[in-house]
Design an enzyme around this catalytic site. Structure first.
Site, short mmCIF file in Angstrom:
data_model
loop_
_atom_site.label_atom_id
_atom_site.label_comp_id
_atom_site.label_asym_id
_atom_site.label_seq_id
_atom_site.Cartn_x
_atom_site.Cartn_y
_atom_site.Cartn_z
N ALA A 22 0.81 -1.22 0.00
CA ALA A 22 0.00 0.00 0.00
C ALA A 22 0.84 1.27 0.00
O ALA A 22 0.33 2.36 -0.21
CB ALA A 22 -0.92 0.00 1.21
N ARG A 27 10.27 6.96 -2.84
CA ARG A 27 11.65 6.93 -3.30
C ARG A 27 11.81 6.45 -4.74
O ARG A 27 12.86 6.62 -5.35
CB ARG A 27 12.48 6.03 -2.35
CG ARG A 27 12.69 6.63 -0.97
CD ARG A 27 13.27 5.62 0.02
NE ARG A 27 12.25 4.73 0.56
CZ ARG A 27 12.50 3.74 1.42
NH1 ARG A 27 13.73 3.49 1.81
NH2 ARG A 27 11.52 2.98 1.87
N LYS A 34 4.93 1.21 -6.97
CA LYS A 34 6.14 0.37 -6.98
C LYS A 34 5.85 -1.07 -7.42
O LYS A 34 6.58 -1.64 -8.23
CB LYS A 34 6.75 0.38 -5.57
CG LYS A 34 8.02 -0.44 -5.45
CD LYS A 34 8.90 0.02 -4.29
CE LYS A 34 8.39 -0.36 -2.93
NZ LYS A 34 9.32 0.04 -1.86
N GLN A 89 -5.78 -0.04 2.69
CA GLN A 89 -5.19 0.84 3.71
C GLN A 89 -5.28 2.26 3.15
O GLN A 89 -4.50 2.64 2.29
CB GLN A 89 -3.72 0.45 3.97
CG GLN A 89 -3.09 1.22 5.10
CD GLN A 89 -1.57 1.05 5.15
OE1 GLN A 89 -0.95 0.73 4.15
NE2 GLN A 89 -0.98 1.29 6.30
N TYR A 404 -3.56 -1.91 -48.11
CA TYR A 404 -4.30 -0.79 -47.51
C TYR A 404 -4.68 0.22 -48.58
O TYR A 404 -3.80 0.68 -49.33
CB TYR A 404 -3.39 -0.15 -46.45
CG TYR A 404 -4.04 0.93 -45.63
CD1 TYR A 404 -5.29 0.72 -45.04
CD2 TYR A 404 -3.42 2.16 -45.44
CE1 TYR A 404 -5.87 1.71 -44.28
CE2 TYR A 404 -4.01 3.16 -44.67
CZ TYR A 404 -5.23 2.93 -44.09
OH TYR A 404 -5.82 3.90 -43.34
#
Ligand code: UD1
Ligand code: MG
Length: 479
Positions: A22, A27, A34, A89, A404
Site C-alpha cells: 500500500a 523513493r 512500486k 489501507q 491498404y
C-alpha cells in the site's frame, strides 16, 4: 528416519499470506506504483505472488492503498477476478498499520500467516516454505527471516539478539543507536506468525518512532515481552530478500534476477555463450540445446523449442517458436514460427505472422497478419501483410502486398507452388492460384487462375542506335 528433502507439496496448506503493497513508494519517484514496475516481464508484485503460490499458501491477501485501483486492476487481469483478496489501507501509517487492515478478513482464522513485503522479488517459494516449516517446528508465535549482510546494513531494520542468541527486537535504522547500527543481521520483512497472536499484538502498536508510524517490526518486541516464542531463520543467501525502494535498486535486483533466470536456463540445457548480453524474461520457456547468442532479448510469453539458434541480436516478444529454427538479427512480436524455419538477417515478424514448418524469411522482409504455409520462401526485401501463401510458393525479391487502400485492409491469397516474380506489386483484394506465375515487375490487380502466367507491365520498346545518335548530336553542338 524420515528423509527430509525440502518443502513437499501440500505441506503448508492452510497458510494465509499477506503482501504489503500500500506504500506510496516515494523513493521510486514514479507515477507508477512500486508493485507494478516490471522486472523481466512481470510486475514486482507478481514475482512475490508467484513465490507464495509455490510455497503452497491457500490465501493471498494484498494490502493496497496508494493507487489501489491500478494495482488491483493489473493483478486481477493477470490472475482472474476473485483469485486474490484485497485489504485497503486508505492512509499509509506504516507496515504495522497495513497488517491491521487484514484483521477483518482473517477474523475467524486461527492458522499461520505469512507476511511478505511487495518489493522483494528475489524471494523464492523454497525460502518461504522453509520459513513456514521452521515456524511450525517450534510452534512459535513469530518467526522472522533474517539475512546477514557482508557490508553495512544501510536502511534495513536491525535484528537485536540477547546473550543467548534469541531475537528480542527489530530496530529500524532511523531509530537505532550507534551500536545497533553496526549490526549486520537485518530484517527481511518476511515473517511467519500465528494469526491470533499477531492480531492481538498489532493492537498494542504505538507510533513512538522517528517516522511516527505503526511499525510491524515492533510486534516482535511485544511478543517477546509477553513471553511468546520468537524464532528466526537466517537466509543462506544474503540477497534473497533484497528490497527495491529506488530505481537504482530496481536495476541492481533486476541484474541479479537476470543472472538467476539465465542460470536456470543453462542448467536445463540451454546454451548461452555470453550471459552478459543475453536478456530473458521470467516467464519465457526455452528448450534444451537451443543457443541464445549475444544480443538476444526474449520477452513476455515467448516459448522457444529445442535445437534452435537465436541471435545474434534477436528481439522476440510473445512469440511461439518451434524446434530447429534459426533466427538471426530480427524482431518478432506476437508471431508463430514453425519447425526448421530460417529467419533473417534483418527480418521483422509483426503480430499475426504465422510461419509453418520450413519457411525461409530473408533480408528486409516484413510480415504482418499473414500465414505462410510449409516451405514458402521470401528471401529479400518484401512486405507481406494480410495474406495467405500456399505451400512451397516462392516470393521474389521486392514483392509487396498493397493491403491498404487508405480506408480498409484487404487480403491477398496466393496458392501453393506458385512463383511470384521479382518486384511484383499485389494490389489487394487479389487472388493468385496454385502453380501460377507472375512476371517480374507486374502490378497484379486481377485474379490469376491456377497454372497461369500473369504479365502486367508495359512491353519493352527498343529503338536501334538511339543513344549513339543522340550522343553524336550533343558532341556536334558543343564543339
Ligand atoms: C521495511 C522494514 C525493515 C526491513 C525492510 C526490508 C518496517 C517498519 N521496516 O522497511 O525493518 O529491513 O522493510 O526491506 O516494517 N507498506 C504498506 N503500508 C504502509 C507502509 C508500507 O503497505 O503504510 C508496504 C510498502 O508498500 C512495501 C512494504 O510495506 O511494500 C515495506 O515498506 P517500505 O516502506 O519499503 O519499508 P522499508 O523502509 O523498506
Ligand atoms: Mg522496502
Amino acid at each position: 528416519m524420515v528423509e527430509q528433502e525440502g518443502p513437499q507439496p501440500g505441506k503448508n496448506s492452510g497458510v494465509a499470506a499477506i503482501v504489503l503493497a500500500a506504500g506510496k513508494s516515494t523513493r521510486m519517484r514514479s507515477k507508477l506504483p512500486k508493485g507494478l514496475h516490471l522486472l523481466w516481464g512481470r510486475p514486482l508484485l507478481a514475482h512475490i505472488l508467484e513465490a507464495l503460490a509455490q510455497a503452497d499458501v491457500t490465501r493471498r491477501i494484498v494490502v493496497v492503498g496508494h493507487q489501489a485501483d491500478a494495482v488491483r486492476a493489473t493483478l486481477d487481469a493477470r490472475y482472474g477476478n476473485g483469485v486474490l483478496e484485497y485489504a485497503e489501507q486508505l492512509e499509509q501509517k506504516g507496515t504495522g498499520h497495513a497488517a491491521q487492515m487484514t484483521a477483518s478478513l482473517l477474523a475467524d482464522y486461527s492458522g499461520d500467516v505469512l507476511i511478505v513485503p511487495g518489493d522483494a522479488p528475489l524471494l523464492s517459494g523454497e525460502v518461504l516454505a522453509s520459513l513456514i516449516a521452521a515456524h511450525r517446528e517450534r510452534n512459535a508465535a513469530a518467526t522472522l527471516l533474517t539475512a546477514v549482510l557482508k557490508e553495512d546494513a544501510g536502511s534495513y531494520g536491525r535484528v537485536v539478539r540477547d546473550s543467548h542468541g534469541d531475537v528480542v527486537a527489530i530496530v529500524e535504522a532511523r531509530d537505532a543507536s550507534p551500536d545497533q547500527k553496526l549490526i549486520r543481521e537485518i530484517n527481511t520483512s518476511v515473517y511467519a506468525f500465528s494469526a491470533p497472536r499477531l492480531f492481538a499484538a498489532l493492537q498494542d502498536l504505538r507510533p513512538d518512532n522517528a517516522q511516527g508510524e505503526l511499525y510491524l517490526t515492533d510486534v516482535i518486541r511485544l511478543l517477546r515481552d509477553a513471553g511468546e516464542t520468537v524464532g528466526a531463520v537466517v537466509a543462506d543467501d544474503e540477497e534473497v530478500a533484497l528490497g527495491i525502494n529506488t530505481k537504482v535498486e530496481l536495476a541492481e535486483v533486476g541484474e541479479k534476477m537476470r543472472r538467476n533466470i539465465l542460470r536456470k536456463l543453462m542448467l536445463s540445457g540451454v546454451t548461452i555463450p555470453d550471459p552478459a548480453t543475453t536478456y530473458v524474461d521470467a516467464e519465457v520457456l526455452v528448450g534444451s540445446d537451443t543457443i541464445l547468442y549475444p544480443g538476444t532479448h526474449l520477452r513476455g510469453a515467448t516459448t522457444i523449442g529445442e535445437d534452435c539458434e537465436i541471435g545474434p541480436n534477436a528481439d522476440i516478444t510473445d512469440t511461439l517458436i518451434g524446434n530447429n529454427v534459426r533466427a538471426r538479427h530480427c524482431v518478432m512480436e506476437l508471431a508463430e514460427v514453425g519447425d526448421r524455419c530460417k529467419i533473417g538477417p534483418y527480418a521483422h515478424l509483426r503480430p499475426g505472422a504465422i510461419l509453418k514448418a520450413g519457411v525461409r524469411i530473408g533480408n528486409f522482409v516484413e510480415i504482418k497478419a499473414a500465414i505462410l504455409h510449409e516451405g514458402v520462401a521470401a528471401g529479400h526485401l518484401s512486405y507481406l501483410g494480410d495474406a495467405e501463401i500456399g505451400e512451397r510458393t516462392n516470393i521474389g525479391a521486392g514483392t509487396i502486398t498493397c493491403n491498404y487502400d487508405g480506408f480498409k485492409k484487404h487480403r491477398t491469397v496466393i496458392g501453393a507452388n506458385s512463383f511470384i516474380g521479382t518486384h511484383s506489386t499485389l494490389v489487394a483484394p487479389v487472388v493468385i492460384g496454385n502453380e501460377s506465375f507472375t512476371a517480374a515487375g507486374s502490378v497484379i490487380t486481377k485474379e490469376v487462375p491456377d497454372g497461369a502466367l500473369a504479365v502486367a507491365r508495359e512491353r519493352q520498346v527498343v529503338r536501334e542506335g538511339w543513344w549513339i545518335r543522340r550522343k553524336r548530336e550533343k558532341e556536334a553542338q558543343t564543339s
